[in-house]
Design a protein around this motif. Sequence first.
Motif, PDB file in Angstrom:
ATOM      1  N   LEU A 157     -59.077 114.716 -55.707  1.00  0.00           N
ATOM      2  CA  LEU A 157     -60.432 115.049 -56.092  1.00  0.00           C
ATOM      3  C   LEU A 157     -60.883 116.181 -55.175  1.00  0.00           C
ATOM      4  N   ASP A 158     -61.194 117.325 -55.776  1.00  0.00           N
ATOM      5  CA  ASP A 158     -61.517 118.518 -54.990  1.00  0.00           C
ATOM      6  C   ASP A 158     -60.407 118.838 -53.990  1.00  0.00           C
ATOM      7  N   GLY A 159     -59.162 118.616 -54.420  1.00  0.00           N
ATOM      8  CA  GLY A 159     -58.016 118.953 -53.595  1.00  0.00           C
ATOM      9  C   GLY A 159     -57.660 117.926 -52.544  1.00  0.00           C
ATOM     10  N   THR A 160     -58.432 116.837 -52.439  1.00  0.00           N
ATOM     11  CA  THR A 160     -58.186 115.806 -51.426  1.00  0.00           C
ATOM     12  C   THR A 160     -57.596 114.552 -52.059  1.00  0.00           C
ATOM     13  N   ASP A 161     -56.583 113.991 -51.431  1.00  0.00           N
ATOM     14  CA  ASP A 161     -55.942 112.778 -51.933  1.00  0.00           C
ATOM     15  C   ASP A 161     -56.914 111.597 -51.827  1.00  0.00           C
ATOM     16  N   VAL A 162     -57.229 111.005 -52.979  1.00  0.00           N
ATOM     17  CA  VAL A 162     -58.161 109.861 -53.011  1.00  0.00           C
ATOM     18  C   VAL A 162     -57.470 108.627 -53.578  1.00  0.00           C
ATOM     19  N   SER A 163     -56.148 108.591 -53.519  1.00  0.00           N
ATOM     20  CA  SER A 163     -55.388 107.501 -54.128  1.00  0.00           C
ATOM     21  C   SER A 163     -55.791 106.132 -53.601  1.00  0.00           C
ATOM     22  N   ASP A 164     -56.165 106.034 -52.325  1.00  0.00           N
ATOM     23  CA  ASP A 164     -56.603 104.752 -51.761  1.00  0.00           C
ATOM     24  C   ASP A 164     -58.089 104.504 -52.011  1.00  0.00           C
ATOM     25  N   ALA A 165     -58.877 105.572 -51.959  1.00  0.00           N
ATOM     26  CA  ALA A 165     -60.331 105.442 -52.098  1.00  0.00           C
ATOM     27  C   ALA A 165     -60.753 104.924 -53.469  1.00  0.00           C
ATOM     28  N   ILE A 166     -59.910 105.107 -54.485  1.00  0.00           N
ATOM     29  CA  ILE A 166     -60.293 104.676 -55.838  1.00  0.00           C
ATOM     30  C   ILE A 166     -59.957 103.209 -56.104  1.00  0.00           C
ATOM     31  N   ARG A 167     -59.333 102.525 -55.145  1.00  0.00           N
ATOM     32  CA  ARG A 167     -58.911 101.131 -55.364  1.00  0.00           C
ATOM     33  C   ARG A 167     -59.894 100.148 -54.739  1.00  0.00           C
ATOM     34  N   THR A 168     -61.138 100.180 -55.172  1.00  0.00           N
ATOM     35  CA  THR A 168     -62.155  99.242 -54.698  1.00  0.00           C
ATOM     36  C   THR A 168     -62.862  98.623 -55.895  1.00  0.00           C
ATOM     37  N   PRO A 169     -63.466  97.442 -55.730  1.00  0.00           N
ATOM     38  CA  PRO A 169     -64.187  96.810 -56.843  1.00  0.00           C
ATOM     39  C   PRO A 169     -65.284  97.703 -57.417  1.00  0.00           C
ATOM     40  N   LEU A 170     -65.992  98.433 -56.548  1.00  0.00           N
ATOM     41  CA  LEU A 170     -67.058  99.312 -57.025  1.00  0.00           C
ATOM     42  C   LEU A 170     -66.503 100.386 -57.956  1.00  0.00           C
ATOM     43  N   ILE A 171     -65.404 101.024 -57.556  1.00  0.00           N
ATOM     44  CA  ILE A 171     -64.839 102.090 -58.373  1.00  0.00           C
ATOM     45  C   ILE A 171     -64.190 101.521 -59.630  1.00  0.00           C
ATOM     46  N   SER A 172     -63.738 100.273 -59.583  1.00  0.00           N
ATOM     47  CA  SER A 172     -63.235  99.624 -60.802  1.00  0.00           C
ATOM     48  C   SER A 172     -64.345  99.548 -61.848  1.00  0.00           C
ATOM     49  N   LYS A 173     -65.546  99.184 -61.391  1.00  0.00           N
ATOM     50  CA  LYS A 173     -66.684  99.117 -62.303  1.00  0.00           C
ATOM     51  C   LYS A 173     -67.024 100.501 -62.845  1.00  0.00           C
TER      52      LYS A 173
END
Length: 453
Positions: A78-94
């Motif tokens: 996202l914007d050139g930054t690796d967010v592979s871990d940041a997207i694995r949360t309950p909030l982002i699942s919603k």
Amino acid sequence: MIGIAIDGPGGAGKSTIAKTLAKKLGFVYVDTGAIYRTVGLYMSRIGIASEDAAGIEQNITGVHLGIRYENGEQKMLLDGTDVSDAIRTPLISKYASCVSAVPAVRDFLFVTQRELAKKNNVIMDGRDIGTVILPDADVKIFLTASPEARARRRAAQLEEKGETVSFEEILAAINERDARDSGRTVAPLRAAADAVLLDTSDMTLDESIAAAEQIVRDTLAKKEKSLPHAENDAEKHPEIFHDNRPDRNNHGFYMWVRKYVSWLIRACMCVRTYGTENEQTEGPLIVCANHTAMLDVLALAISFKRQLRYLAKKELFKVPLLAPLIRALGAYAVDRGTGDVAAIKKTLTLLDEGEVVAMFPQGTRYRGVDPAETTVKPGIGMLVYRSKADVQPVFVRVKGYRYRLFRKKEVIIGKPIRYEEFGFTTGGKEEYARAAQLVFDRILALRNEYQSK
């Protein structure tokens, strides 16, 4: 190419099974859920509520999303930054569930997913792969499990990451998402009519993988199709990358600025241009110049009749007022120091479309340094080889190689270097380095030629 679609509710094990199968069978794994999660993360970061469909639709074109494969693993950027871990949360699942129900989001990402499937043997998992994204997939599996089984698996995943969320909370979130995904009007969660149902509630992970693999092999055998040799496509092509930010270039605005403002820029910068008769007026072209200061970009822009497209470091695109301006003027982002595959592919696409890309072979600015004493990067050689574009050498001369207000700058445009002059055979580092040096030698020769007059 062979396409395998695995659909099912969240927590059924789609990603784990699809990823393992892809590695085993030599396919590219495409986690579409991660793509939607990345969009959700973006909306979360800019303060758009997950239920705000209008806000999501309004801001979707601001998403700079990328997919990169490293050792066969899909990485979300996202914007050139690796967010592979940041997207694995309950909030982002919603968030993922909510943004995926917005038609504008699905339209925005539709091409991304299909293009990957056109060019690679893929295993793609999600909620509407077999029904919408790849309706003609060779194999379709609908993977499911009871809500309780899925909640236990999700709790174990979070625990491994050191996160503590109660089983009840996870189960409630799963039931809520199931209802939302199944009840939405746009691409609801449902099994394709020709999908094979696989319930993994009472299966171990190894048993689930074996069952899915058997379905793939049996289905392909019935269709008289054979699996390719197990050589991972993602490892063969680590540069597989899709950057889905729309091109914000505004050619009309650029030419308007050049027509009505360039005289002011020329006067303030004291720019004189020589060799305009050498400018190549059509076809793909790479303009290469020595680099002294950021203002080299303006000096070149007002010296050429055609619009020049530039690479600009990604940090500039995060500046609120500057970002839309430089995009409108044709700049596109590069993540320096990372071998940004998206920027390379964007450059090659522009050249393939017959545009002009301006680059600086030195790779950085050298203020107060004679260009002859600097080094050149081989990247320009690689771009010439892959694009087969001609190169226009340009020398930008300024006293002491330091810009000052009202100090004379001279832009000297040389004759194009035709692609055939580079003498490429098979490409490779040595040929790229030799080509880059040839370009830079021609640039320096312009300085010498001008001084001899």
